[in-house]
Scaffold this motif. Structure first.
Motif, PDB file in Angstrom:
ATOM      1  N   CYS A 245       0.834  -1.207   0.000  1.00  0.00           N
ATOM      2  CA  CYS A 245       0.000   0.000   0.000  1.00  0.00           C
ATOM      3  C   CYS A 245       0.869   1.256   0.000  1.00  0.00           C
ATOM      4  O   CYS A 245       1.838   1.344   0.747  1.00  0.00           O
ATOM      5  CB  CYS A 245      -0.882  -0.039   1.239  1.00  0.00           C
ATOM      6  SG  CYS A 245      -1.811   1.458   1.504  1.00  0.00           S
ATOM      7  N   ILE A 246       0.505   2.227  -0.856  1.00  0.00           N
ATOM      8  CA  ILE A 246       1.253   3.495  -0.874  1.00  0.00           C
ATOM      9  C   ILE A 246       0.466   4.618  -0.179  1.00  0.00           C
ATOM     10  O   ILE A 246       0.783   5.790  -0.318  1.00  0.00           O
ATOM     11  CB  ILE A 246       1.611   3.901  -2.326  1.00  0.00           C
ATOM     12  CG1 ILE A 246       0.331   3.954  -3.168  1.00  0.00           C
ATOM     13  CG2 ILE A 246       2.651   2.954  -2.931  1.00  0.00           C
ATOM     14  CD1 ILE A 246       0.526   4.541  -4.563  1.00  0.00           C
ATOM     15  N   ARG A 247      -0.604   4.225   0.489  1.00  0.00           N
ATOM     16  CA  ARG A 247      -1.418   5.132   1.291  1.00  0.00           C
ATOM     17  C   ARG A 247      -1.921   6.347   0.502  1.00  0.00           C
ATOM     18  O   ARG A 247      -1.834   7.477   0.959  1.00  0.00           O
ATOM     19  CB  ARG A 247      -0.652   5.557   2.550  1.00  0.00           C
ATOM     20  CG  ARG A 247      -0.282   4.383   3.437  1.00  0.00           C
ATOM     21  CD  ARG A 247       0.252   4.802   4.786  1.00  0.00           C
ATOM     22  NE  ARG A 247      -0.748   5.448   5.637  1.00  0.00           N
ATOM     23  CZ  ARG A 247      -1.677   4.793   6.304  1.00  0.00           C
ATOM     24  NH1 ARG A 247      -1.780   3.477   6.231  1.00  0.00           N
ATOM     25  NH2 ARG A 247      -2.534   5.460   7.058  1.00  0.00           N
ATOM     26  N   CYS A 248      -2.444   6.052  -0.674  1.00  0.00           N
ATOM     27  CA  CYS A 248      -2.972   7.147  -1.495  1.00  0.00           C
ATOM     28  C   CYS A 248      -4.400   7.505  -1.095  1.00  0.00           C
ATOM     29  O   CYS A 248      -4.894   8.572  -1.436  1.00  0.00           O
ATOM     30  CB  CYS A 248      -2.933   6.750  -2.972  1.00  0.00           C
ATOM     31  SG  CYS A 248      -4.058   5.387  -3.346  1.00  0.00           S
ATOM     32  N   GLY A 249      -5.095   6.583  -0.436  1.00  0.00           N
ATOM     33  CA  GLY A 249      -6.451   6.872   0.042  1.00  0.00           C
ATOM     34  C   GLY A 249      -7.554   6.637  -0.992  1.00  0.00           C
ATOM     35  O   GLY A 249      -8.725   6.876  -0.699  1.00  0.00           O
ATOM     36  N   CYS A 251      -8.798   3.856  -2.153  1.00  0.00           N
ATOM     37  CA  CYS A 251      -9.745   2.788  -1.780  1.00  0.00           C
ATOM     38  C   CYS A 251     -10.837   3.341  -0.862  1.00  0.00           C
ATOM     39  O   CYS A 251     -12.019   3.063  -1.053  1.00  0.00           O
ATOM     40  CB  CYS A 251      -9.016   1.624  -1.118  1.00  0.00           C
ATOM     41  SG  CYS A 251      -7.896   2.116   0.191  1.00  0.00           S
ATOM     42  N   MET A 262      -8.308   2.252   3.798  1.00  0.00           N
ATOM     43  CA  MET A 262      -6.870   2.527   3.908  1.00  0.00           C
ATOM     44  C   MET A 262      -6.357   2.356   5.345  1.00  0.00           C
ATOM     45  O   MET A 262      -5.173   2.152   5.569  1.00  0.00           O
ATOM     46  CB  MET A 262      -6.560   3.944   3.420  1.00  0.00           C
ATOM     47  CG  MET A 262      -5.073   4.220   3.327  1.00  0.00           C
ATOM     48  SD  MET A 262      -4.688   5.891   2.832  1.00  0.00           S
ATOM     49  CE  MET A 262      -4.964   6.789   4.328  1.00  0.00           C
ATOM     50  N   CYS A 282      -7.477   0.862  -6.798  1.00  0.00           N
ATOM     51  CA  CYS A 282      -6.171   0.890  -6.137  1.00  0.00           C
ATOM     52  C   CYS A 282      -5.034   0.921  -7.177  1.00  0.00           C
ATOM     53  O   CYS A 282      -4.972   0.054  -8.045  1.00  0.00           O
ATOM     54  CB  CYS A 282      -6.037  -0.342  -5.246  1.00  0.00           C
ATOM     55  SG  CYS A 282      -4.417  -0.465  -4.502  1.00  0.00           S
TER      56      CYS A 282
HETATM   57  S1  SF4 Z   1      -5.919   2.441  -2.841  1.00  0.00           S
HETATM   58 FE1  SF4 Z   1      -5.840   1.935  -0.648  1.00  0.00          FE
HETATM   59  S2  SF4 Z   1      -4.758  -0.028  -0.570  1.00  0.00           S
HETATM   60 FE2  SF4 Z   1      -4.374   0.839  -2.626  1.00  0.00          FE
HETATM   61  S3  SF4 Z   1      -2.481   1.946  -2.359  1.00  0.00           S
HETATM   62 FE3  SF4 Z   1      -4.095   3.430  -2.041  1.00  0.00          FE
HETATM   63  S4  SF4 Z   1      -4.431   3.420   0.200  1.00  0.00           S
HETATM   64 FE4  SF4 Z   1      -3.240   1.590  -0.290  1.00  0.00          FE
END
Ligand code: SF4
Ligand code: SF4
Length: 343
Positions: A245-249, A251, A262, A282
């Motif tokens: 996970c790159i914690r992009c948010g 999801c 997340m 994601c």
């Molecule tokens: S979409 Fe969710 S699970 Fe995927 S990288 Fe972003 S925060 Fe992580």
């Protein structure tokens, strides 16, 4: 490096997955197939019902799968089976379809909601249209959201109490009554000639779904509430791998049930629809997946096949039990219709 417009966080575009089957495609295909099937069913059933107004035999038999629109009668049929060990011969398919939905919740979360139920694509289409036209959807404050979410559980409690706390003589009287036996025809007439109140309620619900993501499913649907509670026991669930996970948010931002994916390693909420929207959006391959027992990844195609197989198996079981058809003669149904009009 790109910036997520929804929450301002950064993510690596080069980590986007290589071309693969879009995770939501199988769900859209299954939903589209079911919508076409439901359209066909309703037309067939309306023709069959209209033929009852004449004296001749109906041109084709009653389409039994129409019983899927009678979840209350399905629950009554299940209770009858539990109490007597017999499947009641009228609307037997309703009981098998409800049983398949309950089993699907235990095995595959709320896949029934997001893959099979006709209300879900309508609701999903409405809020996505609202988002497109208004540039956003609305979310009630947390306390109001929590309060509104209790409504579907109250409705569910009321229904379960009515169905499962009937004595056997009461249950027998109910299943023998025209009210139960003509539930399908009454439902058709209800929508064929809606009252002003019915139309107002439909417009109100459609507006709510247009402004708020999945408003009907989230606040009012007792069937979804039951499946959600059972889904808590499912071994299948959305899992996030913190190493990938790159914690992009994305999801969390794209989840129609507003679940904080997340921030979870495993989503346990009864609100999770198993809709694959988080997986689909994601950008980090394998970071968020649907898994069985946290280990086995279930791609959406396999999920769809499992879900359809479960319903096909229940269909076969219903036929094997000899309950996948209506034993009543058209004359008998005509007599019940006259009886109901006189009540
Ligand atoms: S979409 Fe969710 S699970 Fe995927 S990288 Fe972003 S925060 Fe992580
Ligand atoms: S957590 Fe994922 S699968 Fe569950 S409702 Fe949200 S987007 Fe759909």
């Amino acid at each position: 490096m790109s910036i997520n417009k929804e929450n301002g966080s950064r993510y690596h575009t080069r980590q986007r997955p290589s071309p693969r089957l879009p995770p939501m495609l199988p769900r859209y295909l299954v939903q589209a197939g079911f919508l076409v099937f439901y359209g066909w069913l309703i037309v067939q059933f309306a023709l069959w019902t209209a033929s009852l107004q004449t004296t001749g035999p109906p041109p084709s038999p009653r389409p039994v799968a129409i019983d899927g629109f009678l979840p209350y009668n399905g629950l009554v049929g299940l209770q009858y089976w539990l109490a007597s060990g017999e499947w009641y011969p009228v609307h037997g398919a309703a009981a098998f379809i409800v049983l398949a939905a309950l089993l699907s919740a235990l095995l595959l979360k709320r896949g029934f909601c997001s893959w099979v139920c006709p209300v879900f694509p309508l609701s999903e289409g409405l809020w996505r249209l609202g988002e497109k036209l208004m540039g956003r959807t609305f979310a009630p404050p947390f306390w109001l959201d929590l309060f509104l979410r209790t409504f579907k559980y109250l409705l569910l409690g009321f229904i379960l109490q009515r169905v499962f706390f009937m004595s056997f003589p009461q249950l027998q009287a109910y299943v023998d009554s025209s009210r139960h036996q003509l539930a399908d025809i009454r439902l058709l007439h209800f929508f064929q000639s809606p009252s002003t109140t019915t139309l107002l309620v439909i417009v109100l619900l459609a507006t709510a779904c247009f402004c708020i993501q999945m408003a009907w499913c989230r606040y009012l649907c007792p069937y979804g509430a039951l499946l959600g509670l059972l889904s808590l026991f499912s071994l299948v669930g959305v899992c996030r791998d913190p190493r990938r996970c790159i914690r992009c948010g994305l999801c969390s931002a794209k989840c129609p049930a507003w679940l904080p994916v997340m921030h979870k390693l495993r989503v346990r909420s009864p609100e999770c629809f198993a809709c694959y929207r988080c997986v689909h959006n994601c950008p980090a391959p394998g970071a968020v997946t649907l898994r069985a027992a946290r280990r086995l990844v279930i791609p959406s195609l396999l999920f769809g096949i499992l879900l359809l197989s479960l319903f096909a198996a229940m269909d076969l079981y219903g036929r094997f039990e000899g309950r996948w058809h209506d034993e009543r003669a058209p004359q008998e149904i005509r007599r019940q219709m006259v009886e109901l009009k006189q009540e």
